[in-house]
Design an enzyme around this catalytic site. Structure first.
Site: not given
Length: 376
Positions: A93, A95, A147, A267, A305, A307, A310, A336
């Site tokens: 980004d 800043g 910006d 994000d 799940c 992961c 899990c 997770h």
């Protein structure tokens, strides 16, 4: 692997889009969710673990990295990818948002922003040119224009003034970015919740010409209904053949609603921050692992799940390590949450390709409406 930056739109379903952003460091499947690596790390995660969740790209924060350890140091050490051991694409980004939200004693002028660091009070200046220089030193693959982002609600005159300043800064950012093959520069649309200002901003940006376009100035306190209202028209003002990035979003239903309205990239710190505070996102809604109901529950967080949290640990164990302040708690719950967010993205990519996004969305909302499984 592409030597240039490009975007291929592969399928649409209504306004929802799926495609691929190609970069010299690898492809990014869209719609894409970017985990946030604020200080050159996704908190509580190893880079290879982040990749294992399905992430194609990470986000780094210019403001935080310029203050500590400094962009100059990162450049001397080989750039951000090498520094943090992540060889896939990175978006940084500009800043601007962090200056507005975190810095002390900031002063805004046509030239840029001067401010005091929230860490040690040291004085700094950020301009479009300096932001481009910092992001070049970091070596990020996707660079964001500098910006200004006023918090909502704000009056129309303030929003218009800020947007037009950001458009002048976008022009300066484009000039300072120069010609950098393999790297991309994204412009950022502003304009608050004012449709005509959003349209004016989009025209200014497309006249300058960017490799991708972000919808900025949302998820800053306006609420989901207002955000979706803006997204009903804002993405349509941007070029069809370029990626569209909604900054700082968000919760699972925010993400799904944004993709439904034509967004390609998002994000948010939410999955990692929530993991460290015991909040878990699942197909059946949100779980608070600190609650006593989980203390003797041998079942996984989410039986569907795959992961590590899990597949290898019970709710009882995860409750225990959270209450005991053990580091493994934040590690497992963050893994997770990131895995779940990437599952959502893959589900949407598949549904858009199959032309079944509406059915997928209905199933997504129905699952979350069920609420958590009954306690034992």
């Amino acid at each position: 692997m592409s030597e240039k930056f490009s975007f291929s739109l592969n399928a649409t379903d209504g306004a929802a889009r799926s495609g691929v952003i190609s970069t010299p460091r690898g492809d990014i499947r869209t719609p894409a969710f970017m985990p946030v690596g604020t200080a050159a790390t996704v908190k509580a995660m190893m880079p290879e673990s982040v990749r294992a969740t399905g992430a194609d790209i990470l986000l780094g924060n210019t403001y935080h990295l310029m203050l500590r350890p400094t962009a100059e140091r990162i450049e001397r050490l080989g750039g951000l990818h090498k520094f943090m051991n992540w060889e896939r694409p990175i978006l940084t980004d500009s800043g601007g948002f962090q200056v507005m939200s975190l810095a002390e004693l900031r002063k805004l002028t046509e030239e840029g922003v001067t401010f005091k660091s929230h860490i040690d009070g040291s004085k700094h200046a950020l301009t479009p040119e300096r932001s481009m220089e910092i992001q070049r030193m970091l070596g990020s693959d996707i660079v964001m224009c500098f910006d200004e982002c006023p918090a909502l609600p704000a009056d129309r005159a303030r929003i218009a003034e800020s947007m037009r300043l950001s458009m002048r800064w976008a022009d300066r950012s484009r000039e300072a970015f120069g010609d950098r093959p393999g790297h991309a520069l994204f412009g950022i649309m502003q304009g608050g919740l004012e449709q005509d200002l959003r349209e004016e901003s989009a025209k200014a940006l497309t006249d300058i010409g960017f490799d991708g376009y972000a919808v900025g100035g949302l998820a800053v306190g306006e609420g989901q209904e207002a955000m979706f209202g803006c997204l009903d028209y804002a993405p349509g003002y941007l070029p069809v053949d370029k990626p569209r990035y909604l900054m700082g979003v968000g919760k699972p239903d925010d993400i799904v609603g944004a993709v439904k309205r034509g967004i390609d990239m998002m994000d948010c710190v939410l999955p990692s921050r929530s993991g460290r505070t015991g909040q878990v996102f699942t197909r059946r809604g949100v779980i608070n692992i600190k609650n006593a109901r989980h203390a003797e529950d041998p079942r996984p967080l989410d039986a569907e799940c795959s992961c590590p949290a899990c597949s290898s640990y019970s709710r009882a164990y995860l409750h225990h390590v959270f209450r005991a302040n053990e580091m493994i708690s934040g590690m497992l719950l963050t893994w997770h949450n990131l895995h779940y967010f990437q599952d959502i993205m893959q589900g949407m990519r598949d549904a858009i390709a199959a032309g079944s996004f509406d059915a997928w969305e209905a199933e997504f909302h129905a699952g979350r409406a069920q609420g958590d499984i009954a306690p034992i």
